[in-house]
Every structure is written in C-alpha cells, then in structure tokens.
Design a protein around this motif. Structure first.
Motif, short mmCIF file in Angstrom:
data_model
loop_
_atom_site.label_atom_id
_atom_site.label_comp_id
_atom_site.label_asym_id
_atom_site.label_seq_id
_atom_site.Cartn_x
_atom_site.Cartn_y
_atom_site.Cartn_z
N SER A 80 0.81 -1.22 0.00
CA SER A 80 0.00 0.00 0.00
C SER A 80 0.85 1.27 0.00
CB SER A 80 -0.95 -0.02 1.19
OG SER A 80 -0.22 -0.20 2.40
N THR A 81 1.81 1.32 -0.92
CA THR A 81 2.61 2.53 -1.10
C THR A 81 1.83 3.55 -1.92
OG1 THR A 81 3.63 1.74 -3.14
CG2 THR A 81 4.75 1.18 -1.06
N ALA A 82 2.20 4.80 -1.81
CA ALA A 82 1.55 5.84 -2.61
C ALA A 82 1.73 5.57 -4.11
CB ALA A 82 2.10 7.21 -2.23
N GLU A 83 2.90 5.04 -4.47
CA GLU A 83 3.15 4.73 -5.87
C GLU A 83 2.18 3.67 -6.39
OE1 GLU A 83 7.13 5.99 -4.06
OE2 GLU A 83 5.37 4.87 -3.42
N ASN A 84 2.01 2.59 -5.63
CA ASN A 84 1.07 1.54 -6.05
C ASN A 84 -0.36 2.05 -6.06
OD1 ASN A 84 2.81 -0.60 -6.63
ND2 ASN A 84 2.90 -1.23 -4.49
N MET A 85 -0.69 2.91 -5.12
CA MET A 85 -2.05 3.46 -5.10
C MET A 85 -2.29 4.36 -6.31
SD MET A 85 -2.47 3.96 -1.00
CE MET A 85 -3.56 5.30 -1.22
N ALA A 86 -1.30 5.14 -6.70
CA ALA A 86 -1.44 5.99 -7.88
C ALA A 86 -1.71 5.13 -9.11
CB ALA A 86 -0.20 6.85 -8.07
N ARG A 87 -0.99 4.03 -9.24
CA ARG A 87 -1.22 3.12 -10.37
C ARG A 87 -2.61 2.50 -10.30
NH1 ARG A 87 2.01 -0.41 -13.91
NH2 ARG A 87 0.44 -1.26 -15.29
N HIS A 88 -3.01 2.07 -9.11
CA HIS A 88 -4.32 1.46 -8.93
C HIS A 88 -5.43 2.43 -9.35
CE1 HIS A 88 -7.57 -0.87 -7.10
NE2 HIS A 88 -8.02 0.30 -6.69
N PHE A 89 -5.38 3.66 -8.83
CA PHE A 89 -6.42 4.63 -9.17
C PHE A 89 -6.36 5.02 -10.65
CE2 PHE A 89 -6.38 5.61 -4.50
CZ PHE A 89 -7.68 5.20 -4.27
N HIS A 90 -5.17 5.09 -11.21
CA HIS A 90 -5.07 5.38 -12.64
C HIS A 90 -5.77 4.30 -13.45
CE1 HIS A 90 -3.50 5.06 -16.68
NE2 HIS A 90 -3.46 6.38 -16.63
N ASP A 91 -5.47 3.05 -13.16
CA ASP A 91 -6.07 1.95 -13.93
C ASP A 91 -7.59 1.93 -13.77
OD1 ASP A 91 -3.51 1.35 -14.69
OD2 ASP A 91 -3.35 -0.46 -13.46
N TRP A 92 -8.07 2.19 -12.56
CA TRP A 92 -9.50 2.22 -12.30
C TRP A 92 -10.15 3.34 -13.13
CZ3 TRP A 92 -13.50 5.23 -10.67
CH2 TRP A 92 -14.66 4.57 -10.21
N CYS A 93 -9.54 4.51 -13.12
CA CYS A 93 -10.08 5.65 -13.86
C CYS A 93 -10.00 5.45 -15.37
CB CYS A 93 -9.35 6.94 -13.47
SG CYS A 93 -9.67 7.49 -11.78
N ALA A 94 -8.86 4.98 -15.85
CA ALA A 94 -8.68 4.80 -17.29
C ALA A 94 -9.67 3.80 -17.88
CB ALA A 94 -7.24 4.38 -17.59
N ALA A 95 -10.10 2.84 -17.08
CA ALA A 95 -11.10 1.88 -17.55
C ALA A 95 -12.46 2.55 -17.76
CB ALA A 95 -11.22 0.72 -16.55
N ARG A 96 -12.68 3.69 -17.12
CA ARG A 96 -13.96 4.39 -17.22
C ARG A 96 -13.87 5.64 -18.10
NH1 ARG A 96 -13.16 1.36 -13.29
NH2 ARG A 96 -14.84 0.32 -12.18
N TRP A 97 -12.73 6.30 -18.05
CA TRP A 97 -12.55 7.56 -18.77
C TRP A 97 -11.24 7.50 -19.54
CZ3 TRP A 97 -13.00 8.28 -13.15
CH2 TRP A 97 -14.33 8.28 -12.73
N PRO A 98 -11.30 7.27 -20.84
CA PRO A 98 -10.07 7.10 -21.63
C PRO A 98 -9.18 8.34 -21.63
CG PRO A 98 -12.02 7.12 -23.05
CD PRO A 98 -12.51 7.11 -21.64
N GLU A 99 -9.70 9.48 -21.25
CA GLU A 99 -8.90 10.70 -21.20
C GLU A 99 -7.96 10.74 -20.00
OE1 GLU A 99 -13.19 11.62 -22.42
OE2 GLU A 99 -12.23 10.67 -20.72
N THR A 100 -8.06 9.75 -19.10
CA THR A 100 -7.22 9.74 -17.90
C THR A 100 -5.75 9.73 -18.32
OG1 THR A 100 -8.91 8.53 -16.68
CG2 THR A 100 -6.67 8.50 -15.77
N SER A 101 -5.00 10.72 -17.85
CA SER A 101 -3.59 10.83 -18.23
C SER A 101 -2.64 10.62 -17.06
CB SER A 101 -3.32 12.18 -18.88
OG SER A 101 -3.72 13.24 -18.03
N ALA A 102 -3.11 10.86 -15.83
CA ALA A 102 -2.23 10.70 -14.67
C ALA A 102 -3.07 10.67 -13.40
CB ALA A 102 -1.21 11.83 -14.57
N VAL A 103 -2.49 10.07 -12.37
CA VAL A 103 -3.07 10.14 -11.02
C VAL A 103 -1.92 10.41 -10.06
CG1 VAL A 103 -4.20 8.87 -9.16
CG2 VAL A 103 -5.06 8.67 -11.49
#
Length: 117
Positions: A80-103
């Motif tokens: 549960s590092t901030a880095e892994n969480m950023a990747r997790h939230f990015h992947d969750w968002c990108a699956a819903r909103w293709p415009e997701t560029s960063a978290v």
C-alpha cells in the motif's frame, strides 16, 4: 493539450510490513490521503469540456466505499505505497474515462507519488 484535474480525499491506515522493523512505515499508521486525477484531450467536447467534472463522481463513491477509514493492507493486492495506489487509481479511472492521463497520491503535505503511463 487541454488538462483538467479533480482532487479527492480520504483517511486510511496501512502498514508496510515488508520493511525493516526499525522503519517508521513498518509500524501501523495512517494518513489523510489526497488523490488527484488528471484527464487530458487534444480537443474539447461539444460542451467545451475535456470531461464534465460531474462525470467523475463514481471515483468519489469508489474511494468513499472502498478506501475511506479502511486498512489499506486489506483493500489492495499490492503493498500500500503511494506509488502503487497511484497506479491502482489510474487503472480504475482509465477503464472508465479514456482521457485519464495521470493520477497523483499524497500521504503528507510534502510528499506526492504520480503514475503517468
């Protein structure tokens, strides 16, 4: 390129038990997290938006129901590092909103981790 960002907040505990015992993050502790999702587009939609901020409400619901006041070691399948969480939230968002560029994820006012593919 047009970019928008929206910020979300939650509080949670975690423990990085793979670290040495004398490392402060190896102990059970908590943070007041900030998650910033960034969306980008070359052109605006017919309403003049990259995406309507209201469309991002499912992320607030997901954070509130899954992460807020939880123990992150029981929520995430990775450390549960901030880095892994950023990747997790990015992947969750990108699956819903293709415009997701960063978290970006912050654990403290002075620390930020970013995932940008």
């Amino acid at each position: 390129m047009f970019r928008i960002r929206k910020e979300f907040h939650f509080s949670a505990s975690h423990q990085l038990s793979h670290l040495p015992d004398d490392h402060q993050c190896a102990r059970l502790h908590g943070h007041n997290y900030i998650v910033v999702v960034e969306l980008a587009a070359e052109a605006l939609n017919d309403d003049g938006f990259v995406r309507d901020y209201h469309d991002l409400k499912p992320l607030k619901t997901y954070i509130d129901e899954t992460f807020d006041h939880r123990h992150l070691n029981e929520v995430l399948d990775v450390a549960s590092t901030a880095e892994n969480m950023a990747r997790h939230f990015h992947d969750w968002c990108a699956a819903r909103w293709p415009e997701t560029s960063a978290v970006l994820v912050s654990e403290t006012p002075k620390t930020w981790a970013e995932y940008r593919p």
